[in-house]
Design a protein around this motif. Structure first.
Motif, PDB file in Angstrom:
ATOM      1  N   SER A   1      51.771  45.376  39.912  1.00 11.65           N
ATOM      2  CA  SER A   1      52.322  44.090  39.455  1.00 11.65           C
ATOM      3  C   SER A   1      52.202  43.953  37.939  1.00 11.65           C
ATOM      4  CB  SER A   1      51.605  42.922  40.145  1.00 11.65           C
ATOM      5  OG  SER A   1      50.265  42.847  39.712  1.00 11.65           O
ATOM      6  N   ALA A   2      51.266  44.710  37.347  1.00 11.68           N
ATOM      7  CA  ALA A   2      51.119  44.658  35.889  1.00 11.68           C
ATOM      8  C   ALA A   2      52.345  45.233  35.195  1.00 11.68           C
ATOM      9  CB  ALA A   2      49.865  45.420  35.461  1.00 11.68           C
TER      10      ALA A   2
ATOM     11  N   ASN B   1      56.801  37.185  41.319  1.00 12.08           N
ATOM     12  CA  ASN B   1      56.580  35.948  42.064  1.00 12.08           C
ATOM     13  C   ASN B   1      57.142  36.040  43.480  1.00 12.08           C
ATOM     14  OD1 ASN B   1      55.352  34.751  39.887  1.00 12.08           O
ATOM     15  ND2 ASN B   1      57.148  33.568  39.252  1.00 12.08           N
TER      16      ASN B   1
ATOM     17  N   LEU C   1      46.766  33.329  45.772  1.00  7.11           N
ATOM     18  CA  LEU C   1      47.351  32.785  44.538  1.00  7.11           C
ATOM     19  C   LEU C   1      46.308  31.903  43.857  1.00  7.11           C
ATOM     20  CD1 LEU C   1      51.003  31.791  45.548  1.00  7.11           C
ATOM     21  CD2 LEU C   1      50.289  33.680  44.071  1.00  7.11           C
TER      22      LEU C   1
ATOM     23  N   PRO D   1      56.053  28.674  42.018  1.00  7.84           N
ATOM     24  CA  PRO D   1      55.863  30.031  42.553  1.00  7.84           C
ATOM     25  C   PRO D   1      54.809  30.799  41.744  1.00  7.84           C
ATOM     26  CG  PRO D   1      58.217  29.534  42.264  1.00  7.84           C
ATOM     27  CD  PRO D   1      57.439  28.437  41.605  1.00  7.84           C
ATOM     28  N   GLY D   2      53.981  31.546  42.437  1.00  5.59           N
ATOM     29  CA  GLY D   2      52.986  32.373  41.761  1.00  5.59           C
ATOM     30  C   GLY D   2      51.772  31.614  41.260  1.00  5.59           C
ATOM     31  N   HIS D   3      51.748  30.299  41.462  1.00  2.37           N
ATOM     32  CA  HIS D   3      50.623  29.488  40.992  1.00  2.37           C
ATOM     33  C   HIS D   3      49.721  29.045  42.142  1.00  2.37           C
ATOM     34  CE1 HIS D   3      51.327  28.934  36.694  1.00  2.37           C
ATOM     35  NE2 HIS D   3      52.614  28.987  36.952  1.00  2.37           N
ATOM     36  N   ALA D   4      48.604  28.400  41.777  1.00  2.00           N
ATOM     37  CA  ALA D   4      47.641  27.935  42.781  1.00  2.00           C
ATOM     38  C   ALA D   4      48.021  26.575  43.359  1.00  2.00           C
ATOM     39  CB  ALA D   4      46.255  27.866  42.143  1.00  2.00           C
TER      40      ALA D   4
ATOM     41  N   ASP E   1      61.930  35.582  30.986  1.00  4.22           N
ATOM     42  CA  ASP E   1      61.020  36.210  31.943  1.00  4.22           C
ATOM     43  C   ASP E   1      59.643  36.457  31.289  1.00  4.22           C
ATOM     44  OD1 ASP E   1      60.297  37.267  34.375  1.00  4.22           O
ATOM     45  OD2 ASP E   1      62.006  38.645  34.501  1.00  4.22           O
ATOM     46  N   THR E   2      58.732  37.075  32.025  1.00  6.24           N
ATOM     47  CA  THR E   2      57.381  37.302  31.512  1.00  6.24           C
ATOM     48  C   THR E   2      56.893  38.717  31.826  1.00  6.24           C
ATOM     49  OG1 THR E   2      56.453  36.437  33.568  1.00  6.24           O
ATOM     50  CG2 THR E   2      56.762  34.870  31.772  1.00  6.24           C
ATOM     51  N   LEU E   3      55.764  39.102  31.205  1.00 11.33           N
ATOM     52  CA  LEU E   3      55.230  40.463  31.346  1.00 11.33           C
ATOM     53  C   LEU E   3      53.762  40.487  31.769  1.00 11.33           C
ATOM     54  CD1 LEU E   3      56.691  42.105  28.107  1.00 11.33           C
ATOM     55  CD2 LEU E   3      57.463  42.475  30.469  1.00 11.33           C
ATOM     56  N   GLY E   4      53.380  41.598  32.395  1.00 13.14           N
ATOM     57  CA  GLY E   4      51.975  41.847  32.702  1.00 13.14           C
ATOM     58  C   GLY E   4      51.458  43.008  31.879  1.00 13.14           C
TER      59      GLY E   4
ATOM     60  N   GLY F   1      42.079  34.113  36.276  1.00  9.89           N
ATOM     61  CA  GLY F   1      43.452  33.934  36.724  1.00  9.89           C
ATOM     62  C   GLY F   1      44.344  35.060  36.227  1.00  9.89           C
TER      63      GLY F   1
ATOM     64  N   LYS G   1      48.683  40.446  36.019  1.00  9.06           N
ATOM     65  CA  LYS G   1      50.062  40.251  36.486  1.00  9.06           C
ATOM     66  C   LYS G   1      50.868  39.492  35.427  1.00  9.06           C
ATOM     67  CE  LYS G   1      49.768  35.757  38.876  1.00  9.06           C
ATOM     68  NZ  LYS G   1      49.973  35.033  40.158  1.00  9.06           N
ATOM     69  N   PRO G   2      52.195  39.531  35.512  1.00  6.08           N
ATOM     70  CA  PRO G   2      53.010  38.745  34.571  1.00  6.08           C
ATOM     71  C   PRO G   2      52.782  37.254  34.806  1.00  6.08           C
ATOM     72  CG  PRO G   2      54.374  39.702  36.310  1.00  6.08           C
ATOM     73  CD  PRO G   2      53.014  40.302  36.451  1.00  6.08           C
ATOM     74  N   ILE G   3      52.883  36.478  33.721  1.00  4.52           N
ATOM     75  CA  ILE G   3      52.756  35.023  33.821  1.00  4.52           C
ATOM     76  C   ILE G   3      53.733  34.502  34.881  1.00  4.52           C
ATOM     77  CG2 ILE G   3      53.225  32.875  32.566  1.00  4.52           C
ATOM     78  CD1 ILE G   3      50.886  33.942  31.271  1.00  4.52           C
ATOM     79  N   SER G   4      53.241  33.614  35.733  1.00  2.72           N
ATOM     80  CA  SER G   4      54.087  33.129  36.831  1.00  2.72           C
ATOM     81  C   SER G   4      55.083  32.055  36.400  1.00  2.72           C
ATOM     82  CB  SER G   4      53.198  32.584  37.950  1.00  2.72           C
ATOM     83  OG  SER G   4      52.351  33.599  38.435  1.00  2.72           O
TER      84      SER G   4
ATOM     85  N   ILE H   1      58.007  31.006  34.581  1.00  2.43           N
ATOM     86  CA  ILE H   1      59.148  31.602  33.892  1.00  2.43           C
ATOM     87  C   ILE H   1      60.258  30.564  33.705  1.00  2.43           C
ATOM     88  CG2 ILE H   1      58.650  33.889  34.809  1.00  2.43           C
ATOM     89  CD1 ILE H   1      60.856  33.524  36.826  1.00  2.43           C
TER      90      ILE H   1
ATOM     91  N   GLN I   1      63.988  29.584  39.859  1.00  3.12           N
ATOM     92  CA  GLN I   1      63.362  30.162  41.046  1.00  3.12           C
ATOM     93  C   GLN I   1      63.452  29.176  42.201  1.00  3.12           C
ATOM     94  OE1 GLN I   1      59.417  32.319  40.077  1.00  3.12           O
ATOM     95  NE2 GLN I   1      59.497  30.615  38.638  1.00  3.12           N
TER      96      GLN I   1
END
Lengths: 382, 382, 382, 382
Positions: free
Chosen positions: A254-255, A263, A306, B108-111, B204-207, B241, B322-325, B327, B331
């Motif tokens: 995922s990195a 996501n 998550l 998405p991708g968050h807590a 978008d985002t990166l990890g 996180g 992981k990439p930042i959720s 974005i 979504q």
């Protein structure tokens, strides 16, 4: 600090050396009223039992330990009573002589040097406390946790998903426990056996990967910020000898993804027969919101976690296991006095920690999750 | 159970939400007599400060938080007094309005979903407790641990070693703190900047991956069986996180090696100027045995940990981020009531947790190691 | 080990010195959904506020501290969110100058000598961390526990039952909070005031006894064998400065009774309106068995605890408080260098820890019981 | 939460019911290199052994349990190895039949009712986990702590100082272990024997007081604010069945003194042969300041603890023990179903918890102090 107690509310304390009188542990905090017998524990212990039988696939040692569990407390009239549950296994068939030669050498890849420097002494017999045999107590304690989780509708599956660099597709994870190496794929077994035999002839050893999954977890398990669900699972797994890496869901992969790909999309969903947590457990990746509305994840790249909390999808983590450090090939190392010495380790040693480590990882997952399930009861006002 | 305290003897308890009054923590168990000032802590905090400046390389947010630390207790006449050290940072420049739109959506991708199910409610403002801003308290607590470790001759280095799938060679780890993205290699910086800008345009985002190293660790740190050194470090890192994986030394790669290749050979060695732990700290991978004899490892595939105990070689671990959720792309997700909804997250968000996560990982390593250094004082009869 | 965290699941961590920037704490593990405001806490803080007003009855100091509480986290939309609840009180009106004279003397009856030897240094300003002012954080944390216990139908009452050797009958415990000295008996107040004034003139100080009671406790609270309910309450109370003794029920007196007299007879009992735990809470000394049958104790010499578990009767314990060690009379002691020195302590000091210690004891009882109430949720299979 | 582990760094976890397979425990965190044998532990166990012999003075039961200890781990070549030390004692001579009558009654003064309500079930055989027999594991664990404390020059003495309301002067505390009832005064023995026999004839039981003292404690032990030395000792003692009160030094009496009388004067003092902590241990109530200057207390009303820290004077605490609840006289109580029932408890029961509780209190003191001695190593920068 004493590092032999695991867990906060559901706790396991273990003891024992590979060549001392025996090994065992105490489970404290198991809820009262759980049906529990010695057989419930023996069943799990037998899964990690060595012996060149089918299960081992030839990857584990030839010595055959009965490892009969004995319950010493905490069970009354077939049920847990709320008091500590102690268990013990006598050490038998110890050929300490096999290890005399190791008194004067610090084995490469082992904890020998660390123990010597830390404590100023060490029990050289089979590694003493750092022996893989220590995991027997984890599996016994984990068996009790598994029984408790059953009552909550939570099941845990584990299998080897790679051995000696050869991956196995997850074609039949539930059936893994019946195959050599805990292999999830019938067709992969002969490939692994071939790899094992080649390496065995060379006097070398292999590593591999283990996949651990949990089904039926309610969403919300975990205690941010430090005690995230995956954080304590990583702690549980990395605390097992030979484990060198842990990842949740896509983990390291995922990195390399972008957020939009990584996501997991979440969609409305109503499980057949009303939206109840029980029902949702039947459908992987689904759960229920406080209002009663159901949801499902289109994918599970997150591995069911998550922000450190379970999200209703199956928990999925992967554990990297290094090759066994005891090899028959000659290696250079030093003596406790610092003199150079060559060593070729004989005796009865596994070619790989797989398959024996699989039930251990399953046990540690069970202990960790049981702890969170109980803690979750304290999360809200009622 | 309360999951906001980290450590056993050297302990950090943290609090605070991204859009509440402020954040802070309490360090309890720091030895008395340590020189400590607000500047010692501010210095580390500034390393994780956002702002599109050179350090961020454009990967982090535009909002510029002063984040001025205030020491509230535990320091007298410039030194720690043995009493708890409390610190606090006021939240300023909170544009809660930015987050009002998020009250009705589970990102998405968050807590978000986990918090809602766990507690039956959630603070939607910037994620509340699950915001990356929570790590501010970790860095502050870690700064105190770093000061303590300095007095023991232990230093910790961290850098990003991969971003958006582009690896960076470790040509200059010490210099990483002065480069954008905490990049260890000058030539890689422009490649990463290019990748970041492309992805940013796409919304978008990166990890990426972070490498953490510790030098000067005495051998023997760690508390088998459950509290192995690498086990608690994995716990420390996975508790941050966005972290999805942790490995020690060769980690997952070692699962594909044979034992003969994976074992690090150990050789006799006498550091220049007598075999003293101090001296040995100067030579990576070396240490001293109880008898006074020195040793050195020919390689460090183990990452400085064998059987859960430090072995005298530098600690080396890798963390997958992981990439930042959050974005800007659209979504699909659901509302707290379970209705489907589309979301495109605006506001001030990072493109990657890197570089800001690097000082956080360094801080967690410092807190973990400081704990073990103190516990080690209890290991033997004197 | 860090001794500034109290509790296991419901936990309080405190910090602060009497003459540092301020004092405060963090409550972690409080269930989400509890209504909580700064006023809820301020109300309890005000009960321990000094000031020669009616409440103090002249036994406490003249300095008037506002002690305004500030909530820093953990509350969202008027309710606890499940995240750590931090609070802080600024120190104001500090006349450090009052204490300069104390830099060169180890006050008799104080922790000065212990701190100096333990840490090799000490904060001499008003005793620093060992000042009675530290208890402010306990009362604030306890106020949160009290709010939680209210939701469980549990109430805690505390009063002074003896001052300077003069006992007070428990004629009106609920009204104690409205009387000087938290005195439970109107007629005793003038006797205590007279005693206090005589001693004050002599420059001397007084001790006393505090009675603590809890109503509505369900039977079964407590965690044998080490964490018995009365064991952790004794720990909680003895951890308060100036407390020298703790007893449950008849305590020391029961050591002089025979078993036939000391045992509390238990009788069948059905509370008006069905046997429900709620109803039973209305009748002191009564409870309900698993089968639904009610019971009542004819007497409560045990103080509501049998075998370390609550038995359904009101919890009743007594705490012995020594006289304030800071006296205006001249005393012999030594300097930090060991030289003999005479000292007469001026400044603003209480004549007795009573009444100010009463709300502190109540707070510690609340914190302890809240912890057990949550842990009880983990006791059984459901 | 699991309440069967005691201590933080030096930890004891116990298990076992009076009529299950056996009892035992695990000591984790004992420093490596301590000489330890089964005899070291057996010696202490024998002190609490029942049997109407001289030691019991007729106050304890007639059943004669061998209670042979077995060490299961943690000792290698006669020394502790740093790994957990497990021990076990088999239950023998269990006449469960003696207790069948108790299945249908909740014994007055016992934990029966609490266990039933807490866990929804109970082991009625001899009280199961709540039996006094549980203390066997405490004494075994305490024996290991005592061995460790010996190496630090710390010794612990305990004796009965009152029985059935008859006090005994402390004429010979060291000799108490050789007298019936652990009586510190030869002349008091016959008085106690007479009292015991009278009460025994009446089918009744007695309570008493136990004095515990520790010599050679360095000043500064204890962890403010919650983990004060006397706070955890009170917790340790109140956690023992039948204990209803604990006081330090003058305790409850000090609540009736004025400050000028209650304070212990401190004077300069140089022990014979230089001021070293070792030397100071020889002189009660003396200690050494960081600068090297010696001091001595003119009196020890504080019982060796000021502000929760040891002050160099001998630790002195008193513990109140209630009369045994199991009496042969007829009592009124209820069945688990809530029906009224009369009961007269036969079988083999002690007339008083004294003398058997004396070694238990000594053991709990040793475990508590050992923990603090180790924690003290973390208090300062070195």
């Amino acid at each position: 600090m004493s590092g032999n107690t695991f867990g906060r509310v559901f706790r396991l304390t273990t003891y024992g050396e590979s060549h001392g009188p025996g090994l065992g542990g105490v489970v404290d905090g198991c809820p009262a009223g759980l049906e529990l017998s010695e057989e419930d524990i023996q069943k799990e212990l037998d899964l990690r039992r060595p012996g060149g039988g089918e299960k081992g696939g030839g990857a584990d040692t030839a010595r055959n330990e009965p490892d009969r569990i004995r319950l010493l407390s905490g069970v009354f009239a077939g049920k847990t009573s709320g008091t500590p549950i102690a268990f013990h296994v006598e050490n038998t068939n110890q050929r300490s002589a096999d290890y005399d030669a190791l008194a004067d050498v610090l084995r490469p890849g082992h904890a020998d040097l660390g123990f010597l420097v830390k404590y100023g002494m060490r029990d050289h017999r089979g590694g003493g406390r750092s022996s893989g045999r220590e995991t027997l107590s984890r599996v016994a304690g984990g068996a009790i946790a598994l029984k408790f989780l059953e009552t909550r509708g939570i099941s845990i599956l584990a299998c080897a998903c790679e051995l000696g660099g050869i991956p196995a597709p997850l074609t039949d994870v539930p059936g893994a426990a019946l195959r050599p190496f805990f292999c999830p794929d019938e067709a992969t077994v002969p490939l692994w056996e071939k790899r094992v035999n080649t390496v065995k002839k060379a006097g070398d050893t292999l590593g591999g990967l283990v996949r651990i999954m949990a089904f039926g977890l309610p969403a919300g398990l975990g205690e941010p910020v430090f005690d995230k669900l995956d954080a304590r699972l990583a702690y549980a797994f990395m605390g097992i000898g030979a484990v060198k890496g842990v990842e949740a869901g896509y983990g390291f992969a995922s990195a390399r993804l972008t957020g939009s790909i990584n996501n997991d999309a979440c969609l409305p969903f109503t499980p057949p027969g009303a939206a109840s947590p029980g029902a949702s457990a039947l459908i992987p990746a689904s759960g229920v919101l406080p209002g009663g509305a159901g949801y499902v994840f289109a994918d599970n790249k997150a591995g069911g976690v998550l922000g450190g909390l379970s999200n209703g999808a199956p928990l999925a983590m992967t554990v990297a296991v290094k090759p066994i450090s005891s090899i028959a090939m000659k290696q250079s190392t030093i003596t406790p006095e610092g003199r150079p010495v060559d060593i070729a380790i004989g005796g009865r040693h596994d070619i790989s920690a797989i398959p024996r480590i699989v039930p251990v990882i399953k046990a540690m997952a069970a202990l960790t999750i049981a702890d969170y399930v109980l803690l979750q009861r304290c999360a809200r006002i009622r």
